[in-house]
Motif scaffolding. Structure first.
Motif, PDB file in Angstrom:
ATOM      1  N   HIS A  53       0.805  -1.214   0.000  1.00 19.24           N
ATOM      2  CA  HIS A  53       0.000   0.000   0.000  1.00 19.24           C
ATOM      3  C   HIS A  53       0.841   1.267   0.000  1.00 19.24           C
ATOM      4  CE1 HIS A  53      -4.217  -1.253   0.418  1.00 19.24           C
ATOM      5  NE2 HIS A  53      -3.746  -2.332   1.037  1.00 19.24           N
ATOM      6  N   PHE A  54       2.004   1.236   0.657  1.00 16.89           N
ATOM      7  CA  PHE A  54       2.728   2.491   0.865  1.00 16.89           C
ATOM      8  C   PHE A  54       4.156   2.499   0.336  1.00 16.89           C
ATOM      9  CE2 PHE A  54      -0.627   2.351   4.040  1.00 16.89           C
ATOM     10  CZ  PHE A  54      -1.224   3.581   3.819  1.00 16.89           C
ATOM     11  N   GLY A  55       4.758   1.348   0.137  1.00 13.48           N
ATOM     12  CA  GLY A  55       6.080   1.320  -0.479  1.00 13.48           C
ATOM     13  C   GLY A  55       7.231   1.568   0.478  1.00 13.48           C
ATOM     14  N   SER A  56       7.060   2.461   1.439  1.00 18.37           N
ATOM     15  CA  SER A  56       8.130   2.783   2.381  1.00 18.37           C
ATOM     16  C   SER A  56       7.522   3.382   3.643  1.00 18.37           C
ATOM     17  CB  SER A  56       9.110   3.792   1.762  1.00 18.37           C
ATOM     18  OG  SER A  56       8.494   5.058   1.615  1.00 18.37           O
ATOM     19  N   LYS A  57       8.322   3.407   4.700  1.00 18.77           N
ATOM     20  CA  LYS A  57       7.841   3.992   5.948  1.00 18.77           C
ATOM     21  C   LYS A  57       7.684   5.507   5.798  1.00 18.77           C
ATOM     22  CE  LYS A  57      10.318   3.740   9.767  1.00 18.77           C
ATOM     23  NZ  LYS A  57      10.889   3.294  11.065  1.00 18.77           N
ATOM     24  N   GLU A  58       8.561   6.128   4.989  1.00 21.07           N
ATOM     25  CA  GLU A  58       8.432   7.566   4.751  1.00 21.07           C
ATOM     26  C   GLU A  58       7.101   7.892   4.090  1.00 21.07           C
ATOM     27  OE1 GLU A  58      12.577   6.465   5.229  1.00 21.07           O
ATOM     28  OE2 GLU A  58      11.080   5.783   3.784  1.00 21.07           O
ATOM     29  N   ALA A  59       6.704   7.078   3.101  1.00 26.69           N
ATOM     30  CA  ALA A  59       5.426   7.305   2.422  1.00 26.69           C
ATOM     31  C   ALA A  59       4.257   7.091   3.379  1.00 26.69           C
ATOM     32  CB  ALA A  59       5.297   6.370   1.219  1.00 26.69           C
ATOM     33  N   HIS A 124      14.370  16.488  12.151  1.00 22.99           N
ATOM     34  CA  HIS A 124      15.783  16.681  12.485  1.00 22.99           C
ATOM     35  C   HIS A 124      16.514  15.334  12.560  1.00 22.99           C
ATOM     36  CE1 HIS A 124      15.226  20.924  13.255  1.00 22.99           C
ATOM     37  NE2 HIS A 124      14.185  20.647  14.027  1.00 22.99           N
ATOM     38  N   ARG A 125      15.812  14.304  13.009  1.00 21.98           N
ATOM     39  CA  ARG A 125      16.425  12.982  13.149  1.00 21.98           C
ATOM     40  C   ARG A 125      16.392  12.193  11.848  1.00 21.98           C
ATOM     41  NH1 ARG A 125      13.197   9.844  17.139  1.00 21.98           N
ATOM     42  NH2 ARG A 125      14.932   8.390  17.035  1.00 21.98           N
ATOM     43  N   PHE A 126      15.355  12.418  11.041  1.00 23.87           N
ATOM     44  CA  PHE A 126      15.157  11.632   9.823  1.00 23.87           C
ATOM     45  C   PHE A 126      14.912  12.585   8.644  1.00 23.87           C
ATOM     46  CE2 PHE A 126      13.546   9.114  13.408  1.00 23.87           C
ATOM     47  CZ  PHE A 126      14.329   7.975  13.298  1.00 23.87           C
ATOM     48  N   PRO A 127      15.967  13.154   8.056  1.00 22.27           N
ATOM     49  CA  PRO A 127      15.774  14.125   6.968  1.00 22.27           C
ATOM     50  C   PRO A 127      15.060  13.553   5.760  1.00 22.27           C
ATOM     51  CG  PRO A 127      18.096  13.514   7.226  1.00 22.27           C
ATOM     52  CD  PRO A 127      17.370  12.975   8.420  1.00 22.27           C
ATOM     53  N   GLU A 128      15.044  12.212   5.623  1.00 17.74           N
ATOM     54  CA  GLU A 128      14.327  11.620   4.490  1.00 17.74           C
ATOM     55  C   GLU A 128      12.827  11.901   4.566  1.00 17.74           C
ATOM     56  OE1 GLU A 128      15.100   8.188   7.472  1.00 17.74           O
ATOM     57  OE2 GLU A 128      16.076  10.015   6.763  1.00 17.74           O
ATOM     58  N   GLY A 130      11.523  14.811   5.255  1.00 24.56           N
ATOM     59  CA  GLY A 130      11.329  16.079   4.550  1.00 24.56           C
ATOM     60  C   GLY A 130      11.301  15.885   3.050  1.00 24.56           C
ATOM     61  N   ARG A 131      12.164  15.018   2.549  1.00 27.30           N
ATOM     62  CA  ARG A 131      12.180  14.755   1.105  1.00 27.30           C
ATOM     63  C   ARG A 131      10.886  14.090   0.663  1.00 27.30           C
ATOM     64  NH1 ARG A 131      17.621  13.645   2.515  1.00 27.30           N
ATOM     65  NH2 ARG A 131      17.236  11.410   2.736  1.00 27.30           N
ATOM     66  N   ALA A 132      10.394  13.151   1.452  1.00 30.31           N
ATOM     67  CA  ALA A 132       9.141  12.473   1.106  1.00 30.31           C
ATOM     68  C   ALA A 132       7.976  13.450   1.132  1.00 30.31           C
ATOM     69  CB  ALA A 132       8.886  11.318   2.078  1.00 30.31           C
ATOM     70  N   TRP A 133       7.958  14.354   2.114  1.00 30.53           N
ATOM     71  CA  TRP A 133       6.872  15.330   2.239  1.00 30.53           C
ATOM     72  C   TRP A 133       6.860  16.278   1.048  1.00 30.53           C
ATOM     73  CZ3 TRP A 133       2.622  15.660   4.957  1.00 30.53           C
ATOM     74  CH2 TRP A 133       1.977  16.882   5.099  1.00 30.53           C
ATOM     75  N   ARG A 134       8.037  16.771   0.660  1.00 25.42           N
ATOM     76  CA  ARG A 134       8.122  17.692  -0.489  1.00 25.42           C
ATOM     77  C   ARG A 134       7.669  16.997  -1.773  1.00 25.42           C
ATOM     78  NH1 ARG A 134      12.803  19.154   2.312  1.00 25.42           N
ATOM     79  NH2 ARG A 134      14.124  17.839   1.004  1.00 25.42           N
ATOM     80  N   ALA A 135       8.019  15.731  -1.925  1.00 25.07           N
ATOM     81  CA  ALA A 135       7.648  15.005  -3.142  1.00 25.07           C
ATOM     82  C   ALA A 135       6.141  14.798  -3.240  1.00 25.07           C
ATOM     83  CB  ALA A 135       8.361  13.651  -3.177  1.00 25.07           C
ATOM     84  N   HIS A 136       5.457  14.817  -2.112  1.00 24.01           N
ATOM     85  CA  HIS A 136       4.005  14.568  -2.092  1.00 24.01           C
ATOM     86  C   HIS A 136       3.226  15.723  -2.714  1.00 24.01           C
ATOM     87  CE1 HIS A 136       0.979  11.828  -0.828  1.00 24.01           C
ATOM     88  NE2 HIS A 136       0.398  12.625   0.037  1.00 24.01           N
ATOM     89  N   GLY A 137       3.715  16.951  -2.577  1.00 22.12           N
ATOM     90  CA  GLY A 137       3.058  18.115  -3.178  1.00 22.12           C
ATOM     91  C   GLY A 137       1.869  18.606  -2.377  1.00 22.12           C
ATOM     92  N   PRO A 138       1.566  19.929  -2.437  1.00 25.87           N
ATOM     93  CA  PRO A 138       0.467  20.493  -1.650  1.00 25.87           C
ATOM     94  C   PRO A 138      -0.895  19.856  -1.901  1.00 25.87           C
ATOM     95  CG  PRO A 138       1.872  22.235  -2.483  1.00 25.87           C
ATOM     96  CD  PRO A 138       2.346  20.966  -3.133  1.00 25.87           C
ATOM     97  N   ALA A 139      -1.205  19.561  -3.158  1.00 23.04           N
ATOM     98  CA  ALA A 139      -2.514  18.950  -3.440  1.00 23.04           C
ATOM     99  C   ALA A 139      -2.607  17.557  -2.820  1.00 23.04           C
ATOM    100  CB  ALA A 139      -2.750  18.879  -4.944  1.00 23.04           C
ATOM    101  N   GLY A 140      -1.485  16.849  -2.751  1.00 22.37           N
ATOM    102  CA  GLY A 140      -1.476  15.540  -2.110  1.00 22.37           C
ATOM    103  C   GLY A 140      -1.539  15.637  -0.602  1.00 22.37           C
ATOM    104  N   HIS A 141      -0.982  16.725  -0.039  1.00 20.81           N
ATOM    105  CA  HIS A 141      -1.051  16.926   1.412  1.00 20.81           C
ATOM    106  C   HIS A 141      -2.489  17.219   1.860  1.00 20.81           C
ATOM    107  CE1 HIS A 141       3.326  18.600   1.106  1.00 20.81           C
ATOM    108  NE2 HIS A 141       3.289  17.289   1.026  1.00 20.81           N
ATOM    109  N   HIS A 142      -3.238  17.910   1.006  1.00 21.74           N
ATOM    110  CA  HIS A 142      -4.560  18.412   1.392  1.00 21.74           C
ATOM    111  C   HIS A 142      -5.605  18.023   0.342  1.00 21.74           C
ATOM    112  CE1 HIS A 142      -2.049  20.771   4.056  1.00 21.74           C
ATOM    113  NE2 HIS A 142      -1.494  21.372   3.037  1.00 21.74           N
ATOM    114  N   PRO A 143      -5.881  16.717   0.177  1.00 22.22           N
ATOM    115  CA  PRO A 143      -6.755  16.291  -0.928  1.00 22.22           C
ATOM    116  C   PRO A 143      -8.175  16.816  -0.839  1.00 22.22           C
ATOM    117  CG  PRO A 143      -6.250  14.459   0.558  1.00 22.22           C
ATOM    118  CD  PRO A 143      -5.332  15.575   0.929  1.00 22.22           C
TER     119      PRO A 143
END
Length: 210
Positions: A53-59, A124-128, A130-143
């Motif tokens: 369903h999610f591919g990774s823990k970051e997702a 701060h502990r897991f910079p990955e 932040g990368r996952a969040w940016r890749a999601h995009g605003p429309a994906g953050h707030h469907p």
């Protein structure tokens, strides 16, 4: 190699919801360091199902936080119904009332507040993350917000050339002040919150009304 598409259908949707709920509980209790085995066990599914369903823990973490951001917008009797905006006779009045309900829901959402604090800590502990969040995009953050604005644009009631910008602007005008103030240990007064909603709706509609 292309990633496999996530499972679909009612049964898959129920499993996905169970995984998100379990992950939300465990992330809040133990932080991002919690294992995927523990999340799968809490959800009552296999670890393979979680990854399908999610591919990774970051997702998965991104999905949990995005769901929490939009949660006040659906499922509650006294929450805002953004899906009805496209059919509203008076869009300004309907959006203003939705903004009031949205702000109230955000202020009352203690678990959402805890998740936002968790994100700030774990980045701060897991910079990955932040990368996952940016890749999601605003429309994906707030469907829910994206869907409502897309419907208004499709009906010709708003002219929105850039949906992602419009999503962020509506959030910024109506609810981000609630979140910013709480991070500093204070709250907006009801009177100031009302002015922000009324003026925020006016600013948004002035920009996007055809």
């Amino acid at each position: 190699m292309e990633p496999k598409p996530a499972p679909t259908g009612p049964r898959a949707a129920r499993k996905r919801q169970a995984v998100v709920r379990a992950a939300r509980d465990l992330f809040l209790r133990e932080g991002f360091g919690v294992g995927m085995d523990a999340i799968a066990a809490e959800a009552g599914v296999s670890k393979v199902t979680v990854y399908n369903h999610f591919g990774s823990k970051e997702a998965l973490f991104t999905a949990v936080v995005a769901g929490a951001l939009d949660e006040p917008l659906h499922g509650e009797a006294d929450g805002p119904d953004l899906s009805a905006l496209a059919d509203a006779e008076d869009l300004r009045a309907a959006l203003t009332e939705a903004g009031r309900a949205w702000a109230r829901a955000v202020r009352a959402d203690e678990e959402g507040r805890a998740l936002r604090t968790l994100v700030a800590t774990e980045l701060h502990r897991f910079p990955e993350l932040g990368r996952a969040w940016r890749a999601h995009g605003p429309a994906g953050h707030h469907p829910a917000v994206a869907d409502a604005l897309r419907a208004l644009a499709d009906r010709g009631r708003l002219a929105i050339p850039d949906l992602e910008v419009a999503v962020l602007q509506l959030y910024s005008l109506l609810v981000f002040p609630q979140m910013v103030f709480e991070q500093y240990g204070t709250e907006l007064t009801e009177e100031l919150g009302e002015r922000l909603v009324v003026d925020g709706v006016e600013m948004f509609l002035r920009r996007y009304t055809p």
